[in-house]
Design a protein around this motif. Structure first.
Motif, PDB file in Angstrom:
ATOM      1  N   VAL A 576       0.867  -1.180   0.000  1.00 33.71           N
ATOM      2  CA  VAL A 576       0.000   0.000   0.000  1.00 33.71           C
ATOM      3  C   VAL A 576       0.904   1.230   0.000  1.00 33.71           C
ATOM      4  O   VAL A 576       1.710   1.421   0.921  1.00 33.71           O
ATOM      5  N   GLY A 577       0.764   2.066  -1.018  1.00 32.17           N
ATOM      6  CA  GLY A 577       1.704   3.162  -1.225  1.00 32.17           C
ATOM      7  C   GLY A 577       1.841   4.120  -0.053  1.00 32.17           C
ATOM      8  O   GLY A 577       2.937   4.598   0.249  1.00 32.17           O
ATOM      9  N   ARG A 578       0.737   4.414   0.627  1.00 32.55           N
ATOM     10  CA  ARG A 578       0.819   5.394   1.707  1.00 32.55           C
ATOM     11  C   ARG A 578       1.603   4.879   2.907  1.00 32.55           C
ATOM     12  O   ARG A 578       1.943   5.653   3.807  1.00 32.55           O
ATOM     13  N   HIS A 579       1.906   3.568   2.921  1.00 34.38           N
ATOM     14  CA  HIS A 579       2.706   3.015   4.008  1.00 34.38           C
ATOM     15  C   HIS A 579       4.196   2.996   3.684  1.00 34.38           C
ATOM     16  O   HIS A 579       4.995   2.598   4.534  1.00 34.38           O
ATOM     17  N   VAL A 580       4.567   3.426   2.488  1.00 35.48           N
ATOM     18  CA  VAL A 580       5.978   3.359   2.085  1.00 35.48           C
ATOM     19  C   VAL A 580       6.847   4.403   2.789  1.00 35.48           C
ATOM     20  O   VAL A 580       7.912   4.059   3.308  1.00 35.48           O
ATOM     21  N   PRO A 581       6.453   5.693   2.834  1.00 36.15           N
ATOM     22  CA  PRO A 581       7.337   6.688   3.458  1.00 36.15           C
ATOM     23  C   PRO A 581       7.704   6.299   4.887  1.00 36.15           C
ATOM     24  O   PRO A 581       6.844   6.024   5.719  1.00 36.15           O
ATOM     25  N   GLY A 582       8.996   6.266   5.157  1.00 31.92           N
ATOM     26  CA  GLY A 582       9.496   5.876   6.459  1.00 31.92           C
ATOM     27  C   GLY A 582       9.816   4.394   6.567  1.00 31.92           C
ATOM     28  O   GLY A 582      10.501   3.975   7.500  1.00 31.92           O
ATOM     29  N   ASN A 583       9.335   3.607   5.598  1.00 33.40           N
ATOM     30  CA  ASN A 583       9.577   2.156   5.613  1.00 33.40           C
ATOM     31  C   ASN A 583      10.356   1.699   4.384  1.00 33.40           C
ATOM     32  O   ASN A 583      10.314   0.517   4.014  1.00 33.40           O
ATOM     33  N   GLU A 584      11.044   2.642   3.737  1.00 32.51           N
ATOM     34  CA  GLU A 584      11.768   2.293   2.510  1.00 32.51           C
ATOM     35  C   GLU A 584      12.811   1.197   2.749  1.00 32.51           C
ATOM     36  O   GLU A 584      13.027   0.324   1.898  1.00 32.51           O
ATOM     37  N   ALA A 585      13.458   1.225   3.917  1.00 30.28           N
ATOM     38  CA  ALA A 585      14.500   0.228   4.198  1.00 30.28           C
ATOM     39  C   ALA A 585      13.920  -1.183   4.243  1.00 30.28           C
ATOM     40  O   ALA A 585      14.594  -2.151   3.862  1.00 30.28           O
ATOM     41  N   ILE A 586      12.689  -1.306   4.704  1.00 25.65           N
ATOM     42  CA  ILE A 586      12.050  -2.625   4.746  1.00 25.65           C
ATOM     43  C   ILE A 586      11.859  -3.157   3.331  1.00 25.65           C
ATOM     44  O   ILE A 586      12.121  -4.338   3.048  1.00 25.65           O
ATOM     45  N   LEU A 587      11.399  -2.286   2.424  1.00 28.54           N
ATOM     46  CA  LEU A 587      11.202  -2.719   1.036  1.00 28.54           C
ATOM     47  C   LEU A 587      12.527  -3.105   0.388  1.00 28.54           C
ATOM     48  O   LEU A 587      12.614  -4.107  -0.336  1.00 28.54           O
ATOM     49  N   LYS A 588      13.555  -2.301   0.649  1.00 28.15           N
ATOM     50  CA  LYS A 588      14.864  -2.617   0.066  1.00 28.15           C
ATOM     51  C   LYS A 588      15.366  -3.966   0.575  1.00 28.15           C
ATOM     52  O   LYS A 588      15.964  -4.746  -0.175  1.00 28.15           O
ATOM     53  N   ARG A 589      15.137  -4.237   1.835  1.00 29.09           N
ATOM     54  CA  ARG A 589      15.548  -5.534   2.387  1.00 29.09           C
ATOM     55  C   ARG A 589      14.792  -6.668   1.704  1.00 29.09           C
ATOM     56  O   ARG A 589      15.394  -7.693   1.341  1.00 29.09           O
ATOM     57  N   ALA A 590      13.478  -6.506   1.534  1.00 32.39           N
ATOM     58  CA  ALA A 590      12.677  -7.556   0.908  1.00 32.39           C
ATOM     59  C   ALA A 590      13.190  -7.879  -0.486  1.00 32.39           C
ATOM     60  O   ALA A 590      13.315  -9.051  -0.865  1.00 32.39           O
ATOM     61  N   VAL A 591      13.496  -6.847  -1.257  1.00 34.33           N
ATOM     62  CA  VAL A 591      14.008  -7.056  -2.614  1.00 34.33           C
ATOM     63  C   VAL A 591      15.380  -7.720  -2.571  1.00 34.33           C
ATOM     64  O   VAL A 591      15.667  -8.653  -3.333  1.00 34.33           O
ATOM     65  N   ALA A 592      16.245  -7.246  -1.666  1.00 36.82           N
ATOM     66  CA  ALA A 592      17.598  -7.800  -1.567  1.00 36.82           C
ATOM     67  C   ALA A 592      17.577  -9.277  -1.195  1.00 36.82           C
ATOM     68  O   ALA A 592      18.481 -10.036  -1.580  1.00 36.82           O
ATOM     69  N   GLU A 593      16.548  -9.692  -0.462  1.00 37.24           N
ATOM     70  CA  GLU A 593      16.459 -11.085  -0.030  1.00 37.24           C
ATOM     71  C   GLU A 593      15.657 -11.946  -0.997  1.00 37.24           C
ATOM     72  O   GLU A 593      15.321 -13.093  -0.686  1.00 37.24           O
ATOM     73  N   GLY A 594      15.340 -11.403  -2.180  1.00 37.93           N
ATOM     74  CA  GLY A 594      14.765 -12.210  -3.244  1.00 37.93           C
ATOM     75  C   GLY A 594      13.261 -12.301  -3.291  1.00 37.93           C
ATOM     76  O   GLY A 594      12.710 -13.129  -4.018  1.00 37.93           O
ATOM     77  N   HIS A 595      12.567 -11.464  -2.535  1.00 42.34           N
ATOM     78  CA  HIS A 595      11.111 -11.485  -2.551  1.00 42.34           C
ATOM     79  C   HIS A 595      10.571 -10.589  -3.663  1.00 42.34           C
ATOM     80  O   HIS A 595      11.234  -9.649  -4.100  1.00 42.34           O
ATOM     81  N   ALA A 596       9.366 -10.862  -4.115  1.00 39.90           N
ATOM     82  CA  ALA A 596       8.724 -10.081  -5.167  1.00 39.90           C
ATOM     83  C   ALA A 596       7.875  -8.977  -4.536  1.00 39.90           C
ATOM     84  O   ALA A 596       7.332  -9.140  -3.440  1.00 39.90           O
ATOM     85  N   ILE A 597       7.768  -7.863  -5.268  1.00 33.11           N
ATOM     86  CA  ILE A 597       6.992  -6.711  -4.799  1.00 33.11           C
ATOM     87  C   ILE A 597       5.905  -6.394  -5.818  1.00 33.11           C
ATOM     88  O   ILE A 597       6.168  -6.323  -7.024  1.00 33.11           O
ATOM     89  N   GLY A 598       4.699  -6.207  -5.333  1.00 34.83           N
ATOM     90  CA  GLY A 598       3.593  -5.800  -6.191  1.00 34.83           C
ATOM     91  C   GLY A 598       2.891  -4.588  -5.614  1.00 34.83           C
ATOM     92  O   GLY A 598       3.069  -4.240  -4.441  1.00 34.83           O
ATOM     93  N   GLY A 599       2.102  -3.930  -6.422  1.00 36.26           N
ATOM     94  CA  GLY A 599       1.336  -2.775  -5.964  1.00 36.26           C
ATOM     95  C   GLY A 599      -0.021  -3.182  -5.421  1.00 36.26           C
ATOM     96  O   GLY A 599      -0.596  -4.197  -5.834  1.00 36.26           O
ATOM     97  N   HIS A 600      -0.524  -2.377  -4.486  1.00 39.74           N
ATOM     98  CA  HIS A 600      -1.845  -2.640  -3.897  1.00 39.74           C
ATOM     99  C   HIS A 600      -2.604  -1.327  -3.756  1.00 39.74           C
ATOM    100  O   HIS A 600      -3.372  -1.156  -2.815  1.00 39.74           O
ATOM    101  N   THR A 601      -2.370  -0.399  -4.703  1.00 38.40           N
ATOM    102  CA  THR A 601      -2.878   0.973  -4.736  1.00 38.40           C
ATOM    103  C   THR A 601      -2.203   1.830  -3.674  1.00 38.40           C
ATOM    104  O   THR A 601      -1.508   1.320  -2.784  1.00 38.40           O
ATOM    105  N   TYR A 602      -2.398   3.109  -3.780  1.00 38.91           N
ATOM    106  CA  TYR A 602      -1.828   4.044  -2.802  1.00 38.91           C
ATOM    107  C   TYR A 602      -2.680   4.116  -1.547  1.00 38.91           C
ATOM    108  O   TYR A 602      -2.191   3.999  -0.429  1.00 38.91           O
TER     109      TYR A 602
END
Length: 758
Positions: A576-602
């Motif tokens: 959910v896009g509105r949850h991204v600000p402040g949690n960018e490091a979590i997303l970067k970790r998920a990608v670095a560890e081989g997980h897939a990322i999809g959108g779920h609207t803002y």
């Protein structure tokens, strides 16, 4: 006597406290006023000082500059100069504040408002130096900029000195946009050739103004400030500069909603809403959201007879207020044609004064698109951007003042050239602390008590020197390489923009349309995000489980990632896009560890996303832009809020466009297919969407009940902040599925059969 002891102790404590209260300073920067009294006090010692200020003139601890001067026995405060809105900032616009004798200070307070905007000779009689401490709002039309420019002009005529105490630009120092004022359209709301959003501090603006004024000018810079710093990041408390701008939200929205002077398009609710009579709010919101303007969403809202939109600015760093304002005007006129206030050779309209040109009005009257209107001033804006580099003080490195920055007076009978103003330090170079100020040119004024040896070889040139800024394209001196700008920020002035990496976001302000996911990118535009690596197709008899987590990232997500890492399991996260600000490091970790990322609207707001096709994809793109900003790639996968077969969308779809036979969901699915998106449903759920009051045992039991012998399962779970039982149940969920013979994989659009497993 014993009874007096507690009172004596209290009195002693009070005498030790500074006048402004506690000495604790939580600000991340020091303002110009802090630096003046801490380090460059000789600039004002023994002077008769006049102070141009209002209620915003306080230091980082909230102490008024007026009080600081009155308590300073080495300085004589002889006069106060009040800008429009008065000394306390409470006067209403258009209300003249008379000059008066201050009832407490016993000194004159001169009003710099109509009809006396420029200080007269009488006002200067008891003043040697004019000190300026005002908080600007980042817009060319600010009345405080005209007060500054008029005061500098008058000081030049009277042979007086001006000292500017610098303050942050609340919009940051990288947002530079809008039409550039043309000289014939100068007025009290546009005193120099600036764009509507200039991206400069008040100190940098004073240096810019002085290229043609030539007053004896000093700027006391801030310490610790950077160009990319947003106002909340300074740690300073916001002091409202005027009644119409009570908070930072109103400042951000000012140029986005307040550009329609003289037209029916007007702002309300302190510049957070814009609209006009006769406009359909939903159509207006659809047009604005469909434009994918950075950093903002538009919610339809009607006010009495007026239709309009409420701005939801979710990313001030990427938000472009002037671009947004131009789109708001152009689309409003498209929905409700209104006469554009065009001037004549003898008289210019308020609209033209606001724009600083007559060209915008002419384009608007011709029915040009907002894109064409924004493009019309691109060349002039590029020229200004080059010109302003000479007057910039700050870059991406926290600034350390060495001396007050001195802008030399012009030679009598000539116009000061930009090169005689203090150049900005080269982008990427830190201001050398405690270095000596280089020797001034013969005949120039030296700041009091500063040393004059030449800088040592290899050191950065401190502000106040006459070294011109490097020409574009020249090599950067060794050791001064500019750091890469943060995602979403503008390129630091003077740096050469690096080629964007494949899959990175289109820089704000560019005109290339967003590429459709999965399509070939035209030459010269941003490359589309690469798709996640393809999962191998199931082997005969093999069973695959796709674990999916919706609505994050949140504090729960790292716990889920820890478990997935422990068991070497890959999963897919729908963000959910509105949850991204402040949690960018979590997303970067998920990608670095081989997980897939999809959108779920803002927003994940059914009322917003299921209003129309345009609204859905505007919301989805907003969320995807934030994801792309965080991880560098734009998702191709997405999940519908409520799933692709939800019926809640029927409740919120626009009844003028959709019905039970022709639904908004069918329209969205068709458009998603055209855009190359892959949506993912599910066929197993742990039930955590039904309530926040569930246990880990219940979540596991739900999965056990639904998993039979399916070849592929997509397990719906959630990692929102209220879903900690899901994280607690995950180890047992993995163990159960492994025992059932499932292999785990992240979802890839190259294996899309899982789209329809629900």
């Amino acid at each position: 006597m014993k009874k007096l002891i507690p009172f004596l102790i209290l009195a002693l404590i009070l005498t030790l406290l500074p006048p402004g209260g506690s000495s604790a300073n939580t600000a991340a920067i020091q303002l110009g006023s802090d630096v003046l009294f801490d380090r460059f006090h000789p600039l004002i010692e023994g002077k008769k000082v006049g102070l141009l200020t209002n209620q915003t003139g306080v230091n980082s601890q909230g102490t008024s500059t007026i009080d600081l001067l009155r308590r300073d026995r080495s300085v004589t405060l002889t006069a106060l100069f009040a800008p429009p809105y008065g000394l306390d900032g409470r006067a209403q616009g258009g209300t003249h504040t008379d000059t008066f004798l201050h009832p407490v200070y016993g000194i004159p307070v001169f009003s710099l408002d109509d009809p006396t905007r420029q200080p007269t000779a009488d006002m200067w009689r008891q003043v040697d130096t004019l000190l300026v401490d005002l908080q600007d709002i980042g817009a060319r039309t600010s009345p405080y900029l005209s007060a500054l420019q008029y005061a500098m002009t008058a000081a030049k005529e009277q042979g007086k000195q001006v000292i500017i105490l610098d303050r942050p630009n609340p919009l940051g120092g990288t947002i530079v946009e809008g039409p550039v004022l043309e000289k014939p359209y100068q007025s009290s709301i546009g005193v120099d050739e600036l764009p509507l959003a200039h991206g400069m501090t008040i100190g940098e603006l004073a240096l810019f103004f002085n290229r043609s004024i030539g007053v004896d000018l000093y700027v006391v810079p801030m310490q610790g400030y950077t160009r990319t710093m947003l106002y909340p990041e300074t740690g300073l408390n916001w002091v409202p500069p005027s009644p119409p701008l009570p908070d930072l939200t109103s400042v951000y929205g000012y140029m986005a909603t307040g550009l329609g002077a003289g037209t029916p398009v007007t702002p309300r609710d302190y510049f957070t809403w814009v609209g006009a009579e006769g406009i359909d709010s939903v159509q207006y919101a659809d047009l604005m959201n469909g434009s994918l303007l950075p950093g903002v969403l538009f919610l339809p809202e009607k006010k009495e007879k007026a239709g309009g939109v409420r701005l939801h600015i979710y990313d001030p760093r990427s938000f472009r207020p002037v671009q947004t304002g131009m789109y708001a005007l152009a689309y409003a006129r498209q929905l409700q044609p209104f006469p554009v206030p065009l001037g004549t050779d003898k008289e210019m309209t308020l609209f033209e004064q606001m724009m600083g040109t007559n060209k915008i009005g002419q384009l608007l009257a011709q029915g040009k698109s907002p894109h064409e209107i924004v493009d019309s001033y691109a060349d002039a804006l590029n020229k200004f951007t080059e010109l302003r580099k000479r007057f910039l003080i700050y870059n991406d490195v926290p600034f350390v003042p060495v001396a007050a920055i001195h802008s030399q007076p012009a030679v009598p009978g000539t116009t000061q050239t930009p090169d005689t103003a203090t150049p900005a330090p080269k982008p990427g170079t830190a201001q050398p602390p405690d270095t000596a100020t280089p020797a001034p040119k013969p005949g120039t004024a030296q700041p009091p008590d500063t040393a004059t040896p030449a800088p040592k070889p290899g050191t950065a040139q401190p502000p106040g020197t006459a070294t011109p800024a490097p020409k574009p394209g020249t090599a950067q001196p060794p050791g001064t390489a500019a750091p890469a700008p943060k995602p979403g920020t503008a390129q630091p002035p003077g740096t050469t923009a690096p080629a964007p990496k494949p899959g990175t976001a289109q820089p704000p302000g560019t005109t290339a349309p967003a590429p459709k996911p999965g399509t070939t990118q035209p030459p010269g535009t941003t490359a589309p995000a690469p798709k996640p690596p393809a999962s191998p197709a199931p082997k005969p008899g093999e069973k695959i489980a796709y674990l999916t987590f919706d609505d994050g990232p949140s504090p729960v997500t790292p716990h889920i990632l820890d478990t997935l890492k422990k068991y070497q399991v890959k999963a897919t996260f729908f963000i959910v896009g509105r949850h991204v600000p402040g949690n960018e490091a979590i997303l970067k970790r998920a990608v670095a560890e081989g997980h897939a990322i999809g959108g779920h609207t803002y927003s994940h707001d059914y009322q917003v996303v299921y209003k129309s096709t345009e609204a859905f994809f505007a919301d989805l793109e907003k969320g995807n832009q934030l994801i792309e900003k965080a991880i560098g790639t734009k998702p191709v996968l997405f999940r519908y809020p409520g799933g692709s077969t939800n019926t809640v969308s029927l409740k919120y779809q626009d009844p003028k466009r959709y019905n039970n036979q022709k639904t908004v969901m069918s329209a969205i699915k068709a458009e998603a297919n055209k855009k190359g998106y892959t949506f993912i449903d599910w066929n197993v759920t742990n039930g955590d969407a039904r309530s926040n009051h569930y246990t880990a045992q219940q979540a596991l039991a739900n999965i056990k009940q639904q998993v039979k012998s399916q070849k592929e399962i997509v397990v719906l779970m959630h990692d929102a902040s209220t879903k900690s039982p899901t994280a607690q149940a995950l180890p047992e969920v993995i163990a159960f599925l492994q025992a059932k013979g499932y292999r785990f994989a992240a979802i890839s659009p190259d294996h899309p059969t899982v789209s329809h497993v629900k």
